[in-house]
Write an enzyme that holds these catalytic residues in place. Structure first.
Site, PDB file in Angstrom:
ATOM      1  N   CYS A  33       6.160   9.991  16.402  1.00 43.20           N
ATOM      2  CA  CYS A  33       7.341  10.722  16.893  1.00 43.20           C
ATOM      3  C   CYS A  33       7.076  12.225  16.998  1.00 43.20           C
ATOM      4  O   CYS A  33       7.826  12.943  17.645  1.00 43.20           O
ATOM      5  CB  CYS A  33       8.546  10.468  15.989  1.00 43.20           C
ATOM      6  SG  CYS A  33       8.344  11.134  14.320  1.00 43.20           S
ATOM      7  N   ASP A  35       7.238  14.426  14.574  1.00 38.02           N
ATOM      8  CA  ASP A  35       7.971  15.248  13.607  1.00 38.02           C
ATOM      9  C   ASP A  35       7.051  15.727  12.480  1.00 38.02           C
ATOM     10  O   ASP A  35       6.120  15.022  12.081  1.00 38.02           O
ATOM     11  CB  ASP A  35       9.151  14.457  13.011  1.00 38.02           C
ATOM     12  CG  ASP A  35      10.260  14.246  14.040  1.00 38.02           C
ATOM     13  OD1 ASP A  35      10.075  14.686  15.187  1.00 38.02           O
ATOM     14  OD2 ASP A  35      11.286  13.654  13.687  1.00 38.02           O
ATOM     15  N   CYS A  63      13.690  15.485  14.204  1.00 34.51           N
ATOM     16  CA  CYS A  63      14.975  14.915  14.609  1.00 34.51           C
ATOM     17  C   CYS A  63      16.061  15.197  13.562  1.00 34.51           C
ATOM     18  O   CYS A  63      15.785  15.713  12.482  1.00 34.51           O
ATOM     19  CB  CYS A  63      14.811  13.410  14.794  1.00 34.51           C
ATOM     20  SG  CYS A  63      14.512  12.532  13.254  1.00 34.51           S
ATOM     21  N   CYS A 107      11.890   8.325   8.837  1.00 34.38           N
ATOM     22  CA  CYS A 107      12.113   9.748   8.555  1.00 34.38           C
ATOM     23  C   CYS A 107      12.234   9.944   7.035  1.00 34.38           C
ATOM     24  O   CYS A 107      11.704  10.924   6.493  1.00 34.38           O
ATOM     25  CB  CYS A 107      13.374  10.258   9.244  1.00 34.38           C
ATOM     26  SG  CYS A 107      13.524   9.799  10.980  1.00 34.38           S
TER      27      CYS A 107
HETATM   28 FE1  FES Z   1      10.166  10.551  13.316  1.00 34.67          FE
HETATM   29 FE2  FES Z   1      12.555  11.403  12.600  1.00 34.67          FE
HETATM   30  S1  FES Z   1      12.006  10.391  14.477  1.00 34.67           S
HETATM   31  S2  FES Z   1      10.691  11.638  11.507  1.00 34.67           S
END
Ligand code: FES
Length: 127
Positions: A33, A35, A63, A107
């Site tokens: 993702c 992040d 996110c 997450c």
């Molecule tokens: Fe990957 Fe939130 S979408 S940490």
């Protein structure tokens, strides 16, 4: 989609920001993702001579859930001994936030990995 608690921690993150001269830093990222989370620790000794997390801060690029779980993991870890903080699991973060959508559970996992990495960084520096 998100619980009240998630939105609260996203809109008013606790312990947001780097700490001056931290004793340890944990940096993690999720390549899927994109992040990224960074956790900063200041460690002190309690009355029993055990190392506790005296101060904790985070910086997160990601996110809504990444920011909310980072914030929550810092709240759960603050004041804990390092052994106690190492035992915090992604399910504890998820539960404390009410719930997370299934696609956002990773997450919480990332936030716990950032915390553990910071503790490992501290322990590695201490030898
Ligand atoms: Fe990957 Fe939130 S979408 S940490």
């Amino acid at each position: 989609m998100y619980s009240k608690e998630v939105m609260d921690h996203f809109q008013s993150p606790r312990n947001l920001g780097a700490i001056d001269s931290p004793d340890a830093v944990g940096n993690v990222g999720n390549p899927v993702c994109g992040d990224m989370m960074k956790i900063y620790l200041k460690i002190a000794l309690n009355e029993e001579g055990k190392e506790v997390i005296e101060k904790i801060g985070f910086e997160t690029l990601g996110c809504v859930a990444a920011i909310a779980t980072s914030s929550m993991v810092t709240e759960l870890a603050e004041g804990k001994t390092l052994d106690e903080a190492m035992k915090i699991e992604f399910k504890d973060v998820e539960k404390a936030l009410g719930s997370l959508p299934p696609i956002k559970v990773h997450c919480a996992d990332l936030s716990v990995r950032a915390l553990r990495k910071a503790i490992e960084d501290y322990r590695a520096k201490r030898g």
